[in-house]
Design an enzyme around this catalytic site. Sequence first.
Site, PDB file in Angstrom:
ATOM      1  N   ASP A 163      -7.861  12.290 -25.757  1.00  0.00           N
ATOM      2  CA  ASP A 163      -7.398  11.387 -24.994  1.00  0.00           C
ATOM      3  C   ASP A 163      -6.793  10.778 -25.771  1.00  0.00           C
ATOM      4  O   ASP A 163      -6.876  10.760 -26.284  1.00  0.00           O
ATOM      5  CB  ASP A 163      -8.914  11.800 -24.714  1.00  0.00           C
ATOM      6  CG  ASP A 163      -9.530  10.327 -23.981  1.00  0.00           C
ATOM      7  OD1 ASP A 163      -8.401   9.375 -23.974  1.00  0.00           O
ATOM      8  OD2 ASP A 163     -10.311   9.985 -23.362  1.00  0.00           O
TER       9      ASP A 163
ATOM     10  N   LYS B  31      -3.365   0.124 -24.665  1.00  0.00           N
ATOM     11  CA  LYS B  31      -3.815   0.096 -26.194  1.00  0.00           C
ATOM     12  C   LYS B  31      -2.610   0.059 -27.291  1.00  0.00           C
ATOM     13  O   LYS B  31      -1.298  -1.112 -27.057  1.00  0.00           O
ATOM     14  CB  LYS B  31      -4.774   1.017 -26.387  1.00  0.00           C
ATOM     15  CG  LYS B  31      -5.474   0.967 -26.066  1.00  0.00           C
ATOM     16  CD  LYS B  31      -7.087   1.669 -26.061  1.00  0.00           C
ATOM     17  CE  LYS B  31      -8.084   1.582 -25.576  1.00  0.00           C
ATOM     18  NZ  LYS B  31      -8.470   1.986 -23.531  1.00  0.00           N
TER      19      LYS B  31
ATOM     20  N   THR C 109      -4.997   5.706 -21.971  1.00  0.00           N
ATOM     21  CA  THR C 109      -4.825   4.151 -21.450  1.00  0.00           C
ATOM     22  C   THR C 109      -3.498   3.891 -21.256  1.00  0.00           C
ATOM     23  O   THR C 109      -2.520   4.661 -22.216  1.00  0.00           O
ATOM     24  CB  THR C 109      -6.186   3.367 -21.480  1.00  0.00           C
ATOM     25  OG1 THR C 109      -5.816   3.247 -23.053  1.00  0.00           O
ATOM     26  CG2 THR C 109      -7.371   3.164 -21.102  1.00  0.00           C
TER      27      THR C 109
ATOM     28  N   TYR D 123       0.689  -1.226   0.228  1.00  0.00           N
ATOM     29  CA  TYR D 123       0.138  -0.070   0.030  1.00  0.00           C
ATOM     30  C   TYR D 123       1.024   1.003  -0.160  1.00  0.00           C
ATOM     31  O   TYR D 123       1.539   0.844   0.612  1.00  0.00           O
ATOM     32  CB  TYR D 123      -0.704   0.208   1.834  1.00  0.00           C
ATOM     33  CG  TYR D 123      -2.465  -0.174   0.594  1.00  0.00           C
ATOM     34  CD1 TYR D 123      -2.843   1.072  -0.136  1.00  0.00           C
ATOM     35  CD2 TYR D 123      -2.684  -0.705   0.996  1.00  0.00           C
ATOM     36  CE1 TYR D 123      -4.472   1.373  -0.431  1.00  0.00           C
ATOM     37  CE2 TYR D 123      -4.070  -1.416   1.103  1.00  0.00           C
ATOM     38  CZ  TYR D 123      -5.106  -0.053   0.295  1.00  0.00           C
ATOM     39  OH  TYR D 123      -6.538   0.102  -0.253  1.00  0.00           O
TER      40      TYR D 123
ATOM     41  N   GLU E 126      -0.861   4.918  -0.621  1.00  0.00           N
ATOM     42  CA  GLU E 126      -1.029   6.295  -0.112  1.00  0.00           C
ATOM     43  C   GLU E 126      -0.319   7.127  -0.541  1.00  0.00           C
ATOM     44  O   GLU E 126       0.573   7.371   0.262  1.00  0.00           O
ATOM     45  CB  GLU E 126      -2.286   6.123   0.165  1.00  0.00           C
ATOM     46  CG  GLU E 126      -3.839   5.367  -0.322  1.00  0.00           C
ATOM     47  CD  GLU E 126      -4.650   5.081   0.998  1.00  0.00           C
ATOM     48  OE1 GLU E 126      -4.790   6.535   2.006  1.00  0.00           O
ATOM     49  OE2 GLU E 126      -5.501   4.928   0.480  1.00  0.00           O
TER      50      GLU E 126
ATOM     51  N   ARG F 211      -3.120  -2.679 -17.697  1.00  0.00           N
ATOM     52  CA  ARG F 211      -3.929  -2.501 -18.165  1.00  0.00           C
ATOM     53  C   ARG F 211      -4.130  -1.424 -16.652  1.00  0.00           C
ATOM     54  O   ARG F 211      -3.368  -1.043 -15.760  1.00  0.00           O
ATOM     55  CB  ARG F 211      -5.520  -3.711 -17.443  1.00  0.00           C
ATOM     56  CG  ARG F 211      -5.554  -4.276 -18.563  1.00  0.00           C
ATOM     57  CD  ARG F 211      -6.672  -4.445 -18.029  1.00  0.00           C
ATOM     58  NE  ARG F 211      -7.785  -4.107 -18.621  1.00  0.00           N
ATOM     59  CZ  ARG F 211      -8.189  -4.271 -19.975  1.00  0.00           C
ATOM     60  NH1 ARG F 211      -7.718  -4.599 -21.083  1.00  0.00           N
ATOM     61  NH2 ARG F 211      -8.795  -3.597 -20.581  1.00  0.00           N
TER      62      ARG F 211
HETATM   63  N1  DSN Z   1     -13.462   0.145 -24.107  1.00  0.00           N
HETATM   64  C1  DSN Z   1     -12.267   0.713 -24.491  1.00  0.00           C
HETATM   65  C2  DSN Z   1     -12.151   0.775 -26.097  1.00  0.00           C
HETATM   66  O1  DSN Z   1     -12.194  -0.634 -26.551  1.00  0.00           O
HETATM   67  O2  DSN Z   1     -12.305   1.837 -27.385  1.00  0.00           O
HETATM   68  C3  DSN Z   1     -13.020   1.764 -24.727  1.00  0.00           C
HETATM   69  O3  DSN Z   1     -12.789   2.657 -23.427  1.00  0.00           O
END
Ligand code: DSN
Length: 422
Positions: free
Chosen positions: A205, A234, A231, A59, A61, A240
């Site tokens: 974004d 991707k 994120t 932990y 924080e 993730r």
């Molecule tokens: N669910 C993601 C996507 O597939 O683009 C976006 O949040």
Amino acid sequence: MTRPESPGIAVIRQIDPQLADLIAAEERRQADVIRLIASENYVSSAVLAATGSVLTNKYSEGYPGKRYYQGQQYIDGVEQLCIDRAKGLFGAEHANVQPYSGSPANLAVYLAFCEPGDTIMGMALPAGGHLTHGWNVSITGKFFRAVQYGVRKDTGRVDLDEVRELARKEKPKLLFAGGTAIPRTIDFAAYAEIAREVGAIFVADIAHIAGLVAGGAHPSPVPHADVVSSTTHKTLRGPRGGLLLSKEKHAKAIDRAVFPGLQGGPHNHTTAALAVALAEAAQPTFKDYAHQIVANARAMAAGLLERGFDLVSGGTDNHLILVDLTSKGVAGKPLAVALEAAGIVCNYNSVPFDPRKPFDPSGIRLGAAAVTSRGMKEAEMRQVAAWIDEVAQAPADAARHARIAGEVRELCARFPAPGLPA
Ligand code: DSN
């Protein structure tokens, strides 16, 4: 022939065979199918190992040097390394690597700059935006007065004159660019100019395109945006998670919004895995990877166009393709189901101005990041386009799907997936 499993599965099997079987089956699935979900990828073995490390036990924080728990000698080093790598890779003044994923990262941005009821502006979900850019079913569409822009019907692209006009009229506090189904280059400089004119905070974004930005295959928003949210799993090929980059003047507001505003302890195993992914993305080979993703998406798009498929905006500049199936006489969901039977996994997706419902829309969305991580190139993408066409011509032909699934398995065997046992 039995195939090898990842060593971790054997460890799990000793105490939980039922779960081990499920993970092993998922591992085989990921090896044997062509994964075209535009938001998915294969992480490296090193990213996977960091994700499964003992850092999950701790932990912490707070932030490096300012924690609410003792025992941070090594965790501080991990998080600081990750922050420094994120700043270095993207050329950002400030980085917060604690958001649990993209949606919490965006919520932190709202918390940093807005009060409930404030006007915010983003791209509508059915046009290619994201839920958290103010779509009505999301908390962001309920707690804020969300104004949404879309794409032009004739081009399938954002019309920045329309965005400017709407922004001038509505005076949003936040202006979002980016989304989940935008196949074209985003003109971040133009958005920034609009935001400046109306006094909005500009949030780029880049969840989908972060890897392309890191690899120089898409222009960077960092010089233009107040905040960049992303994120990490991707095109960036990390674990993730989420990431916020900002100008130094917003650093305090962003950090306070993430913790203690929105989250508790950071997921240190994820932070470590992100640090690995950022180091990988800083390698010269990652540039080749990012450019190959785009070349592959373009090759797949060309193969589909040759076969009479309508692509939203007429093609792609990045890793994703949005196919409007209306003229093919098949809807997105049945085609996605048939494609899966043929070993090709994608998601059904609304297309702009879709007359059909989101759960049964007119399109499918395809992405080239995961197949590029396997080393596939343009020739394989042309073959994938041909298979998609074969399935679309006979979405109920189970024998055809089974034959293609066998061919897909043979192709996949030639391109072992990173992180999976060969
Ligand atoms: N669910 C993601 C996507 O597939 O683009 C976006 O949040």
